[in-house]
Scaffold this motif. Structure first.
Motif, PDB file in Angstrom:
ATOM      1  N   VAL A 161       0.838  -1.203   0.000  1.00 27.05           N
ATOM      2  CA  VAL A 161       0.000   0.000   0.000  1.00 27.05           C
ATOM      3  C   VAL A 161       0.874   1.255   0.000  1.00 27.05           C
ATOM      4  O   VAL A 161       0.621   2.205  -0.758  1.00 27.05           O
ATOM      5  N   ALA A 162       1.915   1.267   0.820  1.00 22.36           N
ATOM      6  CA  ALA A 162       2.824   2.414   0.840  1.00 22.36           C
ATOM      7  C   ALA A 162       3.506   2.599  -0.504  1.00 22.36           C
ATOM      8  O   ALA A 162       3.687   3.736  -0.977  1.00 22.36           O
ATOM      9  N   ALA A 163       3.882   1.503  -1.137  1.00 22.72           N
ATOM     10  CA  ALA A 163       4.529   1.593  -2.457  1.00 22.72           C
ATOM     11  C   ALA A 163       3.586   2.190  -3.488  1.00 22.72           C
ATOM     12  O   ALA A 163       3.976   3.053  -4.298  1.00 22.72           O
ATOM     13  N   LEU A 164       2.329   1.761  -3.486  1.00 22.37           N
ATOM     14  CA  LEU A 164       1.344   2.328  -4.410  1.00 22.37           C
ATOM     15  C   LEU A 164       1.147   3.819  -4.147  1.00 22.37           C
ATOM     16  O   LEU A 164       1.105   4.628  -5.083  1.00 22.37           O
ATOM     17  N   VAL A 165       1.036   4.188  -2.877  1.00 24.10           N
ATOM     18  CA  VAL A 165       0.827   5.597  -2.527  1.00 24.10           C
ATOM     19  C   VAL A 165       1.995   6.455  -3.017  1.00 24.10           C
ATOM     20  O   VAL A 165       1.791   7.545  -3.565  1.00 24.10           O
ATOM     21  N   VAL A 166       3.212   5.970  -2.866  1.00 22.51           N
ATOM     22  CA  VAL A 166       4.389   6.716  -3.306  1.00 22.51           C
ATOM     23  C   VAL A 166       4.302   7.029  -4.793  1.00 22.51           C
ATOM     24  O   VAL A 166       4.486   8.182  -5.226  1.00 22.51           O
ATOM     25  N   VAL A 167       4.017   6.027  -5.603  1.00 17.89           N
ATOM     26  CA  VAL A 167       4.031   6.236  -7.065  1.00 17.89           C
ATOM     27  C   VAL A 167       2.800   7.015  -7.501  1.00 17.89           C
ATOM     28  O   VAL A 167       2.874   7.830  -8.434  1.00 17.89           O
ATOM     29  N   TRP A 168       1.667   6.800  -6.867  1.00 14.42           N
ATOM     30  CA  TRP A 168       0.489   7.609  -7.188  1.00 14.42           C
ATOM     31  C   TRP A 168       0.728   9.074  -6.853  1.00 14.42           C
ATOM     32  O   TRP A 168       0.298   9.965  -7.602  1.00 14.42           O
ATOM     33  N   LEU A 169       1.395   9.349  -5.747  1.00 15.68           N
ATOM     34  CA  LEU A 169       1.702  10.745  -5.399  1.00 15.68           C
ATOM     35  C   LEU A 169       2.625  11.377  -6.438  1.00 15.68           C
ATOM     36  O   LEU A 169       2.419  12.518  -6.856  1.00 15.68           O
ATOM     37  N   LEU A 170       3.650  10.642  -6.852  1.00 19.46           N
ATOM     38  CA  LEU A 170       4.535  11.154  -7.898  1.00 19.46           C
ATOM     39  C   LEU A 170       3.756  11.427  -9.179  1.00 19.46           C
ATOM     40  O   LEU A 170       3.998  12.419  -9.876  1.00 19.46           O
ATOM     41  N   MET A 209       7.413  -0.163 -10.429  1.00 14.32           N
ATOM     42  CA  MET A 209       6.485   0.940 -10.700  1.00 14.32           C
ATOM     43  C   MET A 209       7.224   2.246 -10.953  1.00 14.32           C
ATOM     44  O   MET A 209       6.835   3.030 -11.836  1.00 14.32           O
ATOM     45  N   LEU A 210       8.289   2.501 -10.189  1.00 16.20           N
ATOM     46  CA  LEU A 210       9.055   3.732 -10.392  1.00 16.20           C
ATOM     47  C   LEU A 210       9.709   3.764 -11.767  1.00 16.20           C
ATOM     48  O   LEU A 210       9.742   4.812 -12.425  1.00 16.20           O
ATOM     49  N   LEU A 211      10.233   2.636 -12.202  1.00 15.51           N
ATOM     50  CA  LEU A 211      10.844   2.582 -13.534  1.00 15.51           C
ATOM     51  C   LEU A 211       9.802   2.813 -14.624  1.00 15.51           C
ATOM     52  O   LEU A 211      10.057   3.537 -15.599  1.00 15.51           O
ATOM     53  N   VAL A 212       8.614   2.233 -14.456  1.00 17.91           N
ATOM     54  CA  VAL A 212       7.534   2.450 -15.428  1.00 17.91           C
ATOM     55  C   VAL A 212       7.099   3.911 -15.402  1.00 17.91           C
ATOM     56  O   VAL A 212       6.913   4.537 -16.457  1.00 17.91           O
ATOM     57  N   TRP A 213       6.935   4.458 -14.198  1.00 17.67           N
ATOM     58  CA  TRP A 213       6.553   5.866 -14.080  1.00 17.67           C
ATOM     59  C   TRP A 213       7.571   6.769 -14.756  1.00 17.67           C
ATOM     60  O   TRP A 213       7.208   7.709 -15.486  1.00 17.67           O
ATOM     61  N   CYS A 214       8.847   6.510 -14.537  1.00 19.58           N
ATOM     62  CA  CYS A 214       9.895   7.322 -15.161  1.00 19.58           C
ATOM     63  C   CYS A 214       9.823   7.232 -16.678  1.00 19.58           C
ATOM     64  O   CYS A 214       9.911   8.238 -17.382  1.00 19.58           O
ATOM     65  N   GLY A 215       9.654   6.020 -17.196  1.00 20.46           N
ATOM     66  CA  GLY A 215       9.610   5.836 -18.641  1.00 20.46           C
ATOM     67  C   GLY A 215       8.428   6.513 -19.295  1.00 20.46           C
ATOM     68  O   GLY A 215       8.527   6.985 -20.433  1.00 20.46           O
ATOM     69  N   LEU A 216       7.297   6.605 -18.577  1.00 20.65           N
ATOM     70  CA  LEU A 216       6.089   7.151 -19.172  1.00 20.65           C
ATOM     71  C   LEU A 216       5.880   8.633 -18.904  1.00 20.65           C
ATOM     72  O   LEU A 216       5.277   9.334 -19.721  1.00 20.65           O
ATOM     73  N   TRP A 222      15.489  15.243 -18.452  1.00 20.44           N
ATOM     74  CA  TRP A 222      15.186  14.925 -17.060  1.00 20.44           C
ATOM     75  C   TRP A 222      15.178  13.416 -16.803  1.00 20.44           C
ATOM     76  O   TRP A 222      15.370  12.967 -15.673  1.00 20.44           O
ATOM     77  N   ARG A 223      14.924  12.640 -17.840  1.00 14.96           N
ATOM     78  CA  ARG A 223      14.757  11.203 -17.642  1.00 14.96           C
ATOM     79  C   ARG A 223      16.015  10.547 -17.066  1.00 14.96           C
ATOM     80  O   ARG A 223      15.925   9.664 -16.210  1.00 14.96           O
ATOM     81  N   VAL A 224      17.188  10.977 -17.517  1.00  9.70           N
ATOM     82  CA  VAL A 224      18.438  10.355 -17.057  1.00  9.70           C
ATOM     83  C   VAL A 224      18.689  10.614 -15.574  1.00  9.70           C
ATOM     84  O   VAL A 224      18.911   9.666 -14.812  1.00  9.70           O
ATOM     85  N   PRO A 225      18.651  11.881 -15.094  1.00 11.25           N
ATOM     86  CA  PRO A 225      18.874  12.083 -13.649  1.00 11.25           C
ATOM     87  C   PRO A 225      17.798  11.435 -12.777  1.00 11.25           C
ATOM     88  O   PRO A 225      18.101  10.932 -11.690  1.00 11.25           O
ATOM     89  N   VAL A 226      16.554  11.443 -13.236  1.00 10.11           N
ATOM     90  CA  VAL A 226      15.495  10.805 -12.448  1.00 10.11           C
ATOM     91  C   VAL A 226      15.724   9.303 -12.384  1.00 10.11           C
ATOM     92  O   VAL A 226      15.556   8.680 -11.323  1.00 10.11           O
ATOM     93  N   LEU A 227      16.123   8.704 -13.496  1.00  9.84           N
ATOM     94  CA  LEU A 227      16.404   7.270 -13.511  1.00  9.84           C
ATOM     95  C   LEU A 227      17.564   6.941 -12.571  1.00  9.84           C
ATOM     96  O   LEU A 227      17.511   5.949 -11.830  1.00  9.84           O
ATOM     97  N   LEU A 228      18.592   7.766 -12.588  1.00 12.33           N
ATOM     98  CA  LEU A 228      19.715   7.555 -11.677  1.00 12.33           C
ATOM     99  C   LEU A 228      19.283   7.684 -10.219  1.00 12.33           C
ATOM    100  O   LEU A 228      19.755   6.939  -9.348  1.00 12.33           O
ATOM    101  N   LEU A 229      18.368   8.622  -9.940  1.00 11.16           N
ATOM    102  CA  LEU A 229      17.866   8.790  -8.587  1.00 11.16           C
ATOM    103  C   LEU A 229      17.063   7.570  -8.150  1.00 11.16           C
ATOM    104  O   LEU A 229      17.175   7.112  -7.006  1.00 11.16           O
ATOM    105  N   ILE A 230      16.257   7.033  -9.059  1.00 11.00           N
ATOM    106  CA  ILE A 230      15.462   5.834  -8.758  1.00 11.00           C
ATOM    107  C   ILE A 230      16.368   4.660  -8.413  1.00 11.00           C
ATOM    108  O   ILE A 230      16.065   3.857  -7.522  1.00 11.00           O
TER     109      ILE A 230
END
Length: 414
Positions: A161-170, A209-216, A222-230
């Motif tokens: 549930v926490a994982a879903l909330v994190v990605v939904w918030l992003l 989910m974070l990788l999918v969110w980043c890709g979409l 911005w995609r490269v630094p965000v991917l590195l952060l993930i």
């Protein structure tokens, strides 16, 4: 006040009651027992009354909506068929309270699609859920001194549930207006709750989910630094949080031992991860003997007992109530018929979200990450579709996201 004057007031009260329940839904489900299920049931009861009162007066459903609702109803029907064919007992009576939700989502969907603002209230509720998740994790770990944050249920509910909330918030960054600057703090709170849960399924689901969110959602440079952060966040968490390191190391070590022994033709295993691999193998054995309609929902323990000792299958596989893998559990309990319906119910909305995604990225991403998350969580847990909390989360959130997305897709604008 005449009856004609009273009707608009009652309609407004009903509208705000529905919006309030949707807003409250994500807030305290991991801290208050029966929170998710109770809100789901109340909304269903309202929708059933609404269905009777407005019979024949509803706008026509989109084709995609009809297909998904038929799939949900068919999944419930697969429960009934398999249960009756294998002998209905007290376990099926208990399971009925969960599986009937896949049928009751039909009136719920018909009602909520008439309240498009439900989408905004659900997103608003997510902003309150993150600090409550963090508070629950703090209380469990720092006050009660539990090894893992679990709330009143299990780490395997709190973590996902926490994982879903994190990605939904992003994903709601463009929808929160001036409040968007709170999102980094809320995301960090949610990430901490995931880490403290010790749920390896939640770890894997969150990263996916974070990788999918980043890709979409992340565009351009911005995609490269965000991917590195993930990638950096889980690495840093692994190094800095001993409980996370212990859980990850344990999973890697046990998996290595299991496959090393498997290469040597051995199946005697120790450890939770290795037992789960053997439970999946046991589920496959059961499925091969009942391939079409399975052995019946909730019959895992009884079904696998007669296979203990066969081909080195350890007795530990029969010490659990489910196969700890939703795909294996549904395949063995409902057979290939129920399994195909399940896959269609789970992944058909993904087609609906992806088809017009280039025009509607802000509505599509919520449903996409939900499907991705549940798909990954289901690899290590069967509770994602056979427990009331998870079923309520999946059905209510998918109803809100899918109905909103299709309504906007048909209009051709966000």
């Amino acid at each position: 006040m005449s009856e004609r004057d009273l009707m608009p007031t009652m309609a407004r009260c009903k509208e705000w009651l529905i919006y309030s329940l949707v807003f409250l839904f994500p807030i305290a489900g991991v801290s208050v027992r029966h929170w998710f299920s109770s809100i789901f049931v109340i909304l269903v009861l309202i929708s059933l009354w609404d269905l009777v009162r407005k019979w024949g007066k509803r706008p026509a459903l989109f084709q995609e909506e009809k297909i998904w609702l038929w799939l949900c109803a068919a999944f419930f029907l697969s429960f009934l068929i398999s249960s009756f064919l294998n002998g209905w007992g007290h376990l099926q009576n208990r399971a009925l309270g969960v599986d009937v939700r896949y049928l009751l989502v039909v009136p719920l969907f018909l009602m909520l699609r008439q309240y498009p603002a439900a989408w905004h209230f659900l997103l608003a509720g997510l902003m309150f859920s993150a600090p409550i998740l963090a508070a629950q994790a703090y209380y469990d770990v720092e006050v009660l001194h539990l090894a893992r944050a679990q709330g009143p249920y299990s780490p395997n509910l709190l973590g996902p549930v926490a994982a879903l909330v994190v990605v939904w918030l992003l994903s709601s960054w463009t929808k929160q207006g001036r409040l968007r600057w709170l999102l980094p703090v809320l995301v960090i709170a949610g990430l901490w709750a995931v880490a403290m849960s010790g749920s390896r399924g939640a770890y894997l689901g969150l990263l996916t989910m974070l990788l999918v969110w980043c890709g979409l959602c992340v565009k351009g440079w911005w995609r490269v630094p965000v991917l590195l952060l993930i990638i950096a966040i889980p690495v840093a968490t692994y190094q800095a949080v001993p409980s996370v390191k212990h859980r990850v190391d344990g999973a890697v070590s046990e998996t290595g031992v299991y496959f090393e022994k498997l290469m040597q033709g051995e199946h005697k295993v120790d450890g939770a991860i290795n037992v789960r691999f053997e439970m999946w193998r046991a589920g496959w054995m059961v499925f091969k003997d009942a391939p079409f309609f399975g052995v019946g929902p909730s019959n895992y323990t009884e079904a696998v007992q007669k296979y203990v000792g066969k081909d080195g299958l350890p007795a530990a596989v029969a010490h659990h109530g489910q196969a700890h893998n939703a795909y294996v559990d549904i395949l063995m309990s409902r057979g290939i018929v129920g399994f195909v319906i399940f896959l269609a119910m789970l992944f058909y909305p993904l087609y609906c979200f992806l088809k017009p995604r280039s025009q509607l990225p802000t509505t599509a991403i919520f449903g996409i990450v939900q499907i991705v998350g549940f798909s990954v969580f289901s690899i290590t847990d069967a509770s994602t579709f056979d427990k009331g909390n998870f079923a309520s989360i999946y059905l209510l959130c998918m109803t809100v996201f899918l109905s909103r997305h299709l309504a906007e897709a048909k209009k051709g604008s966000i």
